[in-house]
Design a protein around this motif. Structure first.
Motif, PDB file in Angstrom:
ATOM      1  N   THR A 141       0.833  -1.205   0.000  1.00 32.33           N
ATOM      2  CA  THR A 141       0.000   0.000   0.000  1.00 32.33           C
ATOM      3  C   THR A 141       0.867   1.254   0.000  1.00 32.33           C
ATOM      4  O   THR A 141       2.017   1.222   0.427  1.00 32.33           O
ATOM      5  N   ASP A 147      -3.653   3.416   0.686  1.00 32.14           N
ATOM      6  CA  ASP A 147      -4.117   3.342   2.075  1.00 32.14           C
ATOM      7  C   ASP A 147      -3.739   4.662   2.736  1.00 32.14           C
ATOM      8  O   ASP A 147      -2.567   4.938   2.963  1.00 32.14           O
ATOM      9  N   LYS A 184       0.657   5.929  -0.031  1.00 33.22           N
ATOM     10  CA  LYS A 184      -0.131   7.161   0.075  1.00 33.22           C
ATOM     11  C   LYS A 184       0.732   8.306  -0.434  1.00 33.22           C
ATOM     12  O   LYS A 184       1.950   8.315  -0.200  1.00 33.22           O
TER      13      LYS A 184
END
Ligand code: ATP
Ligand code: MG
Length: 396
Positions: A114, A151, A116
């Protein structure tokens, strides 16, 4: 590991200074000392330039010979730094930013599930607003790395894109700096350093609170060897990676130890010897401009480290004695000595002067009046004068 990104000559180091906690010391002084210490610690890694903006210090390499890995290692040991990171610089257009983001973060993204993206935009004239930068970068990364998911709460990889006045920067999560205060911002003190595990750790802890150090080591040739002295020098060299350059005073101690052993009760030998160390150290420390002595004592560890023994020792010192390890267990001290890489040197077997004449049954509750009575048999002033005259100085 200091960097888990693929570095290139376009990369710079971003440094966040620690919080200014001392009220008396102004922010300018704190930063000046920090920059001076950083410059010293980066000596020899290649050419670079400093700049400062919005409480961030930028280290920008100016030639391709700059050793980024070594520089990061050194930065990680400079006190007064809260956090640091490597950043890739890009031109201020989205194409260049996206290309560099992927290139810079490739290894991390390949190993993650994940991610961001965060964007910060201090140049408000940039073509996209922060949320649009995040969206564009997110889309681009998902196309290039289809195994990834976004995420926003707990991402494996954080990508920060900053648009500043002079360029765009891409970096990842910051690494923890050494913390503490810049060495020199808290004054100067003399570290009584033996070849043992504790005293180098004590020096490290006081340097972390901003104290610059001078070393004092007592030698007893021919009972102590030159190798014991070399061991202390290598401990000081290791410590200097955190505390900066230091002077080391080597004090001849044989005659004093022999006189104590000849004229004083055996069970008071250790305490009287330690009082001589304090007196001589006070004289040397005053000359070197120190405001305190530092020892590696920890309560209850050995006979000379009980409260009554410490009281007798302190009575002979002419300045405050700092004992940063006083409340620590041996395994806590060892953990720090491993971290600062003094442990392996400390456990080399060469004897230091304390072990040479150590009595079988040292007194754990010495009474000051008995100690003074025993000391009266010695020609203390003469012995101290001679020892001080015989001091050798080394620069570390
Ligand atoms: P260390 O691990 O630092 O040797 P220690 O637990 O062995 O400490 P002592 O030998 O009682 O304890 O020494 C207590 C402190 O006295 C040391 O931490 C150090 O600060 C100082 N000291 C001991 N020996 C010397 C020496 N030869 N020269 C300078 N300082 C010394
Ligand atoms: Mg020792």
């Amino acid at each position: 590991m200091y960097s888990d990104t693929t570095t290139s000559p376009q990369d710079i180091i971003l440094i966040k200074a620690g919080e200014l906690v001392l009220k008396g010391l102004n922010k300018g002084t704190f930063e000046d000392i920090l920059l001076k210490n950083l410059r010293r610690s980066l000596a020899g890694v290649g050419e670079y330039r400093f700049s400062k903006a919005q409480s961030t210090i930028y280290v920008k390499p100016v030639d391709s010979g700059f050793d980024m890995d070594e520089a990061l290692k050194r930065v990680s040991r400079v006190f007064g730094i809260a956090a640091y990171s490597v950043a890739r610089t890009a031109e201020k257009n989205m194409d260049d930013i996206l290309r560099n983001t992927v290139d810079f973060m490739r290894d991390k993204l390949l190993n993650a599930k994940t991610f961001k993206v965060e964007a910060k935009r201090s140049d408000k004239s940039f073509e996209l607003k922060s949320p649009e930068i995040c969206a564009a970068a997110g889309r681009h990364i998902l196309r290039q790395f289809p195994h990834l998911k976004v995420d926003v709460h707990n991402p494996d990889v954080l990508i920060v894109i900053e648009i500043r006045d002079f360029g765009a920067y891409i970096h990842s999560r910051q690494l923890d700096g050494a913390g503490g205060m810049p060495v020199g911002s808290g004054g100067h003190a003399a570290l009584l350093i033996s070849g043992g595990i504790d005293s180098p750790v004590a020096g490290y802890m006081m340097a972390k609170r901003g104290i610059s150090l001078t070393g004092i080591h007592f030698v007893s040739p021919p009972y102590t060897s030159e190798r014991a002295e070399l061991k202390v020098i290598s401990l000081m060299e290791q410590l200097s990676r955190y505390s900066g350059n230091m002077d080391l005073y080597l004090v001849p101690f044989t005659k004093i130890q022999m006189e104590i052993s000849r004229l004083c009760p055996e069970d008071l030998f250790t305490i009287i010897m330690r009082r001589f160390m304090m007196r001589i150290s006070t004289i040397l420390a005053e000359k070197a401009g120190c405001g305190a002595l530092i020892t590696g004592e920890s309560l209850g560890q050995v006979a000379s480290q009980t409260l009554p023994a410490i009281a007798c020792t302190d009575e002979a010192a002419g300045m405050p004695v700092l004992r940063p390890l006083i409340g620590m267990d041996k395994d806590e001290i060892i953990a720090i000595s491993r971290k600062i890489e003094t442990f392996e040197i400390s456990i080399q077997p060469y004897q230091d002067c304390c072990t040479v004449f150590t009595p079988k049954h040292p007194r754990t509750r010495p009474k000051l009046e008995k100690v003074l009575e025993a000391e009266a048999k010695l020609n203390a002033e003469e012995l101290i004068r001679e020892a001080v005259e015989g001091v050798r100085k080394k620069s570390i």
